[in-house]
Design an enzyme around this catalytic site. Sequence first.
Site, mmCIF file in Angstrom:
data_model
loop_
_atom_site.group_PDB
_atom_site.id
_atom_site.type_symbol
_atom_site.label_atom_id
_atom_site.label_comp_id
_atom_site.label_asym_id
_atom_site.label_seq_id
_atom_site.Cartn_x
_atom_site.Cartn_y
_atom_site.Cartn_z
ATOM 1 N N SER A 1 30.491 36.122 39.535
ATOM 2 C CA SER A 1 31.042 37.278 38.848
ATOM 3 C C SER A 1 31.405 38.346 39.870
ATOM 4 C CB SER A 1 29.993 37.830 37.872
ATOM 5 O OG SER A 1 30.471 38.981 37.230
ATOM 6 N N CYS A 2 32.370 39.181 39.503
ATOM 7 C CA CYS A 2 32.736 40.323 40.346
ATOM 8 C C CYS A 2 33.111 41.459 39.396
ATOM 9 C CB CYS A 2 33.871 39.950 41.304
ATOM 10 S SG CYS A 2 35.382 39.404 40.484
ATOM 11 N N LYS A 3 34.146 42.208 39.697
ATOM 12 C CA LYS A 3 34.540 43.283 38.791
ATOM 13 C C LYS A 3 35.518 42.793 37.725
ATOM 14 C CE LYS A 3 36.155 47.966 38.355
ATOM 15 N NZ LYS A 3 36.580 49.191 38.998
#
Length: 113
Positions: free
Chosen positions: A73-75
């Site tokens: 996951s990231c932004k």
Amino acid sequence: MATYEEVKDIPNHPEKYLVDVRNASELKETGVLPSSINIPLPDLERALNMPDDLFTKAYGRDKPAIDAVLIFSCKAGGRAARAANLASTLGFVNAKAYKGSWTEWEEKQSQNI
């Protein structure tokens, strides 16, 4: 691709790994996904190549097995996709990105309040 529902259920599946590849400063601004470990994308290749004991010491849990489910996951999903591709290149066979990442998580969580 991982879904919101799968990521939401991660706390019930300790055999799966949710890896947030955002920088620490971003986590301070937004918060963290439950049960995630933070390995910023620039550090990911080094981390996944660490000896087991050093990984555990650095990240507080056992190093994932080559067949463990790894969800990145990231932004907004771009870095998560790059992380999943990198992990696959390193031989991790169940690496996938959470396409919506933090942006989707935050939106869906606010709808559940």
